[in-house]
Each structure stands twice: as structure tokens, then as C-alpha cells.
Design a protein around this motif. Structure first.
Motif, short mmCIF file in Angstrom:
data_model
loop_
_atom_site.label_atom_id
_atom_site.label_comp_id
_atom_site.label_asym_id
_atom_site.label_seq_id
_atom_site.Cartn_x
_atom_site.Cartn_y
_atom_site.Cartn_z
N SER A 212 2.10 1.93 -3.38
CA SER A 212 1.08 2.52 -4.25
C SER A 212 0.95 4.02 -4.01
O SER A 212 0.74 4.78 -4.97
CB SER A 212 -0.26 1.83 -4.05
OG SER A 212 -0.82 2.13 -2.78
N TRP A 213 1.08 4.47 -2.76
CA TRP A 213 1.06 5.91 -2.47
C TRP A 213 2.20 6.61 -3.20
O TRP A 213 2.02 7.67 -3.80
CB TRP A 213 1.20 6.17 -0.98
CG TRP A 213 0.12 5.60 -0.12
CD1 TRP A 213 -1.15 5.26 -0.49
CD2 TRP A 213 0.21 5.30 1.28
NE1 TRP A 213 -1.83 4.77 0.58
CE2 TRP A 213 -1.05 4.78 1.68
CE3 TRP A 213 1.22 5.42 2.23
CZ2 TRP A 213 -1.30 4.39 2.99
CZ3 TRP A 213 0.97 5.03 3.54
CH2 TRP A 213 -0.28 4.52 3.91
N ASP B 129 1.24 5.39 8.28
CA ASP B 129 1.57 6.50 7.41
C ASP B 129 3.08 6.69 7.35
O ASP B 129 3.83 6.15 8.17
CB ASP B 129 0.90 7.78 7.90
CG ASP B 129 -0.58 7.82 7.57
OD1 ASP B 129 -1.05 6.94 6.82
OD2 ASP B 129 -1.26 8.73 8.09
N GLU C 36 0.83 -1.21 0.00
CA GLU C 36 0.00 0.00 0.00
C GLU C 36 0.87 1.26 0.00
O GLU C 36 0.59 2.22 -0.72
CB GLU C 36 -0.92 0.00 1.22
CG GLU C 36 -1.88 1.18 1.24
CD GLU C 36 -2.85 1.12 2.40
OE1 GLU C 36 -4.02 1.51 2.21
OE2 GLU C 36 -2.43 0.70 3.51
N ARG C 37 1.93 1.26 0.78
CA ARG C 37 2.83 2.41 0.82
C ARG C 37 3.48 2.61 -0.55
O ARG C 37 3.70 3.74 -0.99
CB ARG C 37 3.88 2.21 1.90
CG ARG C 37 3.30 2.22 3.30
CD ARG C 37 4.29 1.69 4.34
NE ARG C 37 4.44 2.71 5.37
CZ ARG C 37 5.55 3.37 5.61
NH1 ARG C 37 6.63 3.10 4.90
NH2 ARG C 37 5.60 4.28 6.56
N TRP D 41 2.17 9.43 -6.31
CA TRP D 41 2.86 10.71 -6.16
C TRP D 41 3.80 10.93 -7.35
O TRP D 41 3.87 12.03 -7.90
CB TRP D 41 3.64 10.72 -4.85
CG TRP D 41 4.36 12.00 -4.57
CD1 TRP D 41 3.87 13.12 -3.98
CD2 TRP D 41 5.73 12.30 -4.90
NE1 TRP D 41 4.83 14.10 -3.90
CE2 TRP D 41 5.99 13.61 -4.46
CE3 TRP D 41 6.76 11.58 -5.50
CZ2 TRP D 41 7.23 14.21 -4.61
CZ3 TRP D 41 7.99 12.18 -5.66
CH2 TRP D 41 8.22 13.49 -5.22
N GLY E 250 2.66 11.58 3.30
CA GLY E 250 2.18 10.39 2.63
C GLY E 250 1.38 9.47 3.56
O GLY E 250 1.80 9.21 4.69
N GLY E 251 0.24 8.97 3.08
CA GLY E 251 -0.56 8.06 3.89
C GLY E 251 -2.04 8.31 3.73
O GLY E 251 -2.48 9.02 2.83
N LYS E 252 -2.81 7.75 4.68
CA LYS E 252 -4.26 7.88 4.62
C LYS E 252 -4.87 8.20 5.99
O LYS E 252 -6.02 7.91 6.26
CB LYS E 252 -4.86 6.58 4.08
CG LYS E 252 -4.54 5.34 4.94
CD LYS E 252 -5.20 4.10 4.38
CE LYS E 252 -4.95 2.89 5.29
NZ LYS E 252 -5.58 1.66 4.75
#
Length: 233
Positions: free
Chosen positions: A164-165, A196, A161-162, A169, A188-190
Motif C-alpha cells: 500500500s505504501w 520499514d 501494508e508495504r 507513492w 518508505g514506511g511509517k
């Protein structure tokens, strides 16, 4: 130490940025130059073990360390040597092939080591992973973007997931500016404090600093942001 990104800038340039996730009690000294062998090496210093997680000679080599290998391991001290001291010992040989063949990896706690070597007309990107039993050496594409997240803190689904962030970007930009990747490493994160880029797990482990190293054909810039002291150097 625990989140690292690599961004290429032309044939010989790059930006390498690292978030250090650690106990807030384990403060580090701001980067300065230290003499190692015949080389001046610049790095933030861990006063507890005297080592570091990121270091550069500003000319040829930049190294960045992450705790853990491919997957989370069981902590089984005592270990032969601090991984942070190992990073500094690299500069005694100042040669990747010699380091791989001569350094005694047996007895070291698992780690991932990112090595950027600047050459006259290109830069070379390598990854060493010690899984506690075997050294895995791999050359990476220096013309591509890369991200690493420490396996000791982030299981594979979270690492994916990280990644994909980071990919999202990157897709939004044509050029990579150092201050922009620094900002991304802070935002960065959710909204998940545990996972995060700037993380905080009940003040036991949290992101304590961000270090960014930019090298271009004609310039070199190291930024160190202490998130605990709220100080940039």
C-alpha cells in the motif's frame, strides 16, 4: 534481496530496485563485471558464498532474488546450492525456458526469483517461486508496477501494508525517475524500524544496501548504495 520494486518505463524500459536485508557482518563487494559462460554479468558479490541477489548482463536479462517462497519456511540445512550461486548459474544457459527445465531445484532453499528479459520491442517479466517442493512459474504484466517483500522477514499483513505504501507513492507520479525510487526505498514506511523499507532489527538483521537497475531504449544505469559504508557506486 528482501524488498524489490519494478517500474515500467515505456515499451522496453524499466527500473528494478532491491533492498538487501542481511546481517551487517555479511558485507558485499560493490558491483563489477564477471565473465560467466559467454556473457559478462554485473553484480554485487557476496564474498561468503560467492553468489549474488541481483545481476544483469545489461542487454537481455536482469535477475533479482528474494529469500523464501509464498510463506515463511523452516530453515533446514544443508541445502544443495546457495541461492545466490543459482542466480549466476542462470546466465550459463541465458534462457528462461532452459533454466526452468534443466536446473535441479530439488534440494534448494525456498526462494522467489524475478526475471526481466529485454526484447527488441518489449520487455518480459517473469516470476519463479520454489516452495521447497514445487516450482511455480508465472508471467507478470510488464506494463504494471510490482513490489515484492521477502516472506522470511515479512508476514502477509506486513507485506500488504508495504504494498500500500508503494501504491500511494506510484499514484503521486506520472514518470518514474531512478533517483526518486532510490529515495523511496530509503524512506518508505511509517517509522517502524522492524518493517520499514530500510529496516533494522536490533542490528541482527538490517538493510545493508540498495541496488537499482534502470534500462531504457538507449541507456543503462546501475546504482549501488552501501548503507553500512555510506558509499555509492
Amino acid at each position: 534481496m528482501c524488498t524489490v520494486t519494478f517500474l515500467p518505463k515505456g515499451k522496453t524500459g524499466y527500473v528494478l530496485t532491491s533492498n538487501r536485508d542481511e546481517t551487517p557482518k555479511r558485507a558485499a563487494l560493490a558491483p563489477q563485471g564477471y565473465s560467466i559462460g559467454n556473457t559478462t554479468v554485473y553484480f554485487p558479490k557476496d564474498p561468503l558464498a560467492g553468489g549474488t541477489w541481483i545481476a544483469t548482463d545489461k542487454k537481455r536479462f536482469t535477475l533479482c532474488l528474494l529469500n523464501g517462497g509464498f510463506e515463511k519456511h523452516k530453515h533446514q540445512p544443508p541445502y544443495r546450492l546457495s541461492r545466490g550461486q543459482m542466480v549466476l548459474q542462470f546466465f550459463e544457459t541465458n534462457n528462461l525456458e532452459s533454466f526452468q527445465s534443466q536446473f535441479e531445484f530439488e534440494g534448494m532453499e525456498p526462494f522467489t526469483l524475478v526475471i526481466v528479459e529485454s526484447k527488441q520491442d518489449a520487455c518480459k517479466l517473469d516470476q519463479l517461486v520454489w516452495d521447497g517442493h514445487q516450482l511455480h512459474a508465472k508471467s507478470l504484466d510488464q506494463n504494471q508496477n510490482h513490489i515484492w517483500s521477502s516472506s522470511t522477514l515479512y508476514p502477509e499483513p506486513v507485506r500488504a501494508e508495504r504494498s500500500s505504501w508503494f501504491s500511494l507513492w506510484v499514484e503521486e507520479r506520472k514518470d518514474f525517475l531512478q533517483d526518486e525510487i532510490m529515495l523511496f526505498h530509503k524512506s518508505g514506511g511509517k517509522g517502524d524500524a522492524w518493517n520499514d523499507f530500510v529496516m533494522n532489527r536490533d542490528e541482527v538483521v538490517k538493510t545493508v544496501s540498495i541496488t537499482s537497475i534502470e534500462k531504457t531504449d538507449n541507456d543503462f544505469n546501475l546504482i549501488y548504495e552501501d548503507l553500512i559504508k555510506e558509499k555509492v557506486s
